[in-house]
Design an enzyme around this catalytic site. Structure first.
Site, mmCIF file in Angstrom:
data_model
loop_
_atom_site.group_PDB
_atom_site.id
_atom_site.type_symbol
_atom_site.label_atom_id
_atom_site.label_comp_id
_atom_site.label_asym_id
_atom_site.label_seq_id
_atom_site.Cartn_x
_atom_site.Cartn_y
_atom_site.Cartn_z
ATOM 1 N N ASP A 84 9.359 28.809 -16.607
ATOM 2 C CA ASP A 84 8.114 29.891 -16.630
ATOM 3 C C ASP A 84 7.173 29.184 -17.529
ATOM 4 O OD1 ASP A 84 9.182 31.909 -15.058
ATOM 5 O OD2 ASP A 84 10.195 32.727 -16.830
ATOM 6 N N ARG A 154 -0.929 38.989 -18.191
ATOM 7 C CA ARG A 154 -0.640 38.286 -17.470
ATOM 8 C C ARG A 154 -1.452 37.886 -16.045
ATOM 9 N NH1 ARG A 154 5.618 39.266 -16.756
ATOM 10 N NH2 ARG A 154 5.714 37.147 -16.022
ATOM 11 N N LYS A 184 3.576 34.944 -8.107
ATOM 12 C CA LYS A 184 4.523 35.876 -8.380
ATOM 13 C C LYS A 184 3.953 37.084 -8.751
ATOM 14 C CE LYS A 184 5.720 34.280 -13.043
ATOM 15 N NZ LYS A 184 6.578 33.778 -14.335
ATOM 16 N N HIS A 185 4.494 38.355 -8.405
ATOM 17 C CA HIS A 185 5.731 38.549 -7.912
ATOM 18 C C HIS A 185 5.630 39.485 -6.462
ATOM 19 C CE1 HIS A 185 5.858 38.282 -12.432
ATOM 20 N NE2 HIS A 185 7.216 37.999 -12.115
ATOM 21 N N HIS A 197 12.795 44.315 -15.587
ATOM 22 C CA HIS A 197 13.970 43.788 -16.382
ATOM 23 C C HIS A 197 14.816 44.964 -17.051
ATOM 24 C CE1 HIS A 197 10.666 40.621 -16.907
ATOM 25 N NE2 HIS A 197 11.679 40.006 -17.105
ATOM 26 N N ASP A 268 13.140 36.670 -8.233
ATOM 27 C CA ASP A 268 13.104 36.791 -9.828
ATOM 28 C C ASP A 268 14.569 36.823 -10.063
ATOM 29 O OD1 ASP A 268 12.184 37.060 -12.115
ATOM 30 O OD2 ASP A 268 10.822 38.940 -11.831
#
Length: 495
Positions: A84, A154, A184-185, A197, A268
């Protein structure tokens, strides 16, 4: 039976050695080690493992990382090595001297694709020197939901056209360095209120509202991005039953057939709670591959989890639940990716080491800034670092002191045990000084808002700094990367 025995054991009787290798190519594994790695990983690589993913745990310094990647490829030259590498504090190569870039949101605020390309070139050039050949970046998600806990700075922003032009610049610059980028994503994580997560994320918007989120991915595909990463998010308007990573409708019908992406689609990390809690990593691997993924990532260093996913794929092939054709298709895409990128670069030309700070400065100064406040008492409030994302320990006061040695204050990471006592202490210490109060996404972390507001009620003259998304402050950094904070520090110090 030990993991070593499992790993070196023969493939199921009906699975040929070639098909066994193809199954292994569909896996990307995390592992422990900086100068050596487990024998289990060596044997996985020898049987055809498609890739490894590095984290901070694998990084000590630049020379060590290059030796590690060389040692991995000595086992199998076509092994892809990824990491990453988004910039803006989201990365794992601080110890290896990673170029400092401000992160995508600040690049979107500066809105100069040529400058974005210079930042992406610096990151990719650095990867090339380390023998890392795949960058799981850039983020193509649009920051749509104000309470989204994971995308935020991000992202390049909320506008599809803005994100699209910066994605094109990033992907093109990364490609020029011979590094595989990964948007992504898919089809977008920016419309959720849950971090995948920690749980199953759902984007409840109707299909017509989801179309905007697809545009950056369409632009990435048109720019030739070689990899996409799927989101562990359920989109009831697209598939009410499964998250995108496991959805044939989303990965097959939408991405492959409608959008026309024929590169490598990688999941992912399967140990994320959105998959592991509802399906388990092994079943997740099987369902994802059947749905259209080409590779699945197991980022945790426990190779037993990777072996469980591998065995689930082999069992599914042997039983017919996963077709040989699907495995050959996926492995073929991975092979083509490896043929194009797996050979690490030779001598690497330099990059623009100042591009990141220039971008951060332009973002911070894109709107009117407050007057300097030299000798200030700085209170920098921010949440503890996300465990899945690297954080280098940056704080505003540390970045300010080289410009203003008279500045004082404190960094407060996480809610203090006695906020009232700390607030009283801050007010006493700053009584004869300018006060700067910085927060990071206080709307998501109410303790920050309460702390900030209590200070402002007694010091309305304080300068407010927002280091996450803008929230009505006087000065914005648009992220917590070191150069983001440095650009704010320059304004505060008047340099």
């Amino acid at each position: 039976m030990t993991s070593e025995q499992v790993c070196v054991g023969p493939a199921p009787s009906s699975v040929s050695s070639d098909l066994d290798e193809a199954v292994h190519r569909c896996l990307v594994a995390g592992f422990e080690g900086t100068t050596a790695f487990p024998d289990t990983l060596k044997r996985l690589v020898d049987r055809g493992l498609g890739g490894v993913i590095l984290f901070t745990r694998n990084v000590r310094d630049a020379e060590q990382v290059r030796q590690l990647t060389d040692a991995l490829r000595a086992i199998r030259p076509d092994l892809m090595v990824g990491i990453d590498n988004e910039g803006g504090g989201i990365g794992h190569l601080v110890g290896a001297g990673a170029p400092e870039v401000p992160g995508s949101y600040a690049l979107g605020v500066a809105d100069d694709p040529a400058l974005t390309a210079r930042c992406a070139d610096a990151l990719a050039g650095h990867l090339a020197t380390l023998g890392i050949t795949a960058s799981f970046a850039p983020v193509a998600d649009l920051q749509q939901q104000p309470r989204n806990p994971i995308v935020r700075t991000r992202s390049f922003g909320a506008e599809p056209a803005l994100a699209a032009r910066h994605l094109r610049a990033w992907i093109t610059a990364t490609e020029a360095r011979g590094i595989a980028s990964c948007a992504k994503h898919f089809p977008g994580h920016g419309g959720t209120e849950t971090d995948s997560h920690y749980g199953l994320a759902v984007d409840p918007r109707p299909q017509d509202e989801l179309l905007a989120d697809l545009e950056p991915f369409r632009a990435a595909v048109a720019a030739g991005v070689p990899m996409l990463m799927s989101a562990h998010v359920v989109y009831p308007a697209l598939d009410a039953n499964r998250p995108a990573t496991l959805s044939r409708r989303i990965l097959g019908d939408l991405l492959r057939h409608e959008i026309g992406f024929d590169g490598v689609l990688v999941s992912d990390a399967l140990e994320m709670k959105a998959i592991s809690d509802g399906y388990g990593e092994a079943a997740g691997a099987r369902i994802a591959l059947a749905a259209g993924a080409d590779q699945v990532i197991v980022a945790v260093p426990d190779l037993e989890v990777t072996l469980g996913c591998r065995d689930a794929l082999l069992d599914a092939v042997e039983s017919g639940r996963l077709s040989d054709e699907r495995v050959w298709e996926a492995a073929g895409r991975v092979r083509r990716l490896a043929e194009r990128y797996a050979d690490p670069a030779g001598p690497v030309a330099g990059w623009d080491a100042g591009a990141g700070l220039e971008a951060a400065r332009r973002a911070v100064r894109s709107r009117a800034v407050p007057r300097p406040v030299r000798g200030a008492h700085v209170v920098d409030l921010f949440p503890p670092p996300h465990p899945a994302l690297n954080w280098g320990g940056e704080d505003l006061l540390t970045e300010l002191r080289p410009f203003d040695p008279t500045a004082g204050g404190a960094a407060v990471s996480g809610e203090p045990a006695d906020p009232g006592a700390l607030i009283d202490c801050i007010l006493r210490m700053s009584a004869a000084m300018p006060l700067v109060v910085a927060t990071c996404d206080a709307a998501l972390h109410p303790w920050q808002a309460r702390f900030r507001d209590a200070l402002l009620a007694r010091r309305p003259d304080a300068t407010r700094v927002d280091t996450g998304l803008p929230e009505g402050g006087d000065l914005f950094s648009y992220g917590r990367g070191r150069v983001n904070l440095r650009a704010v520090a320059e304004v505060l110090a008047g340099v």
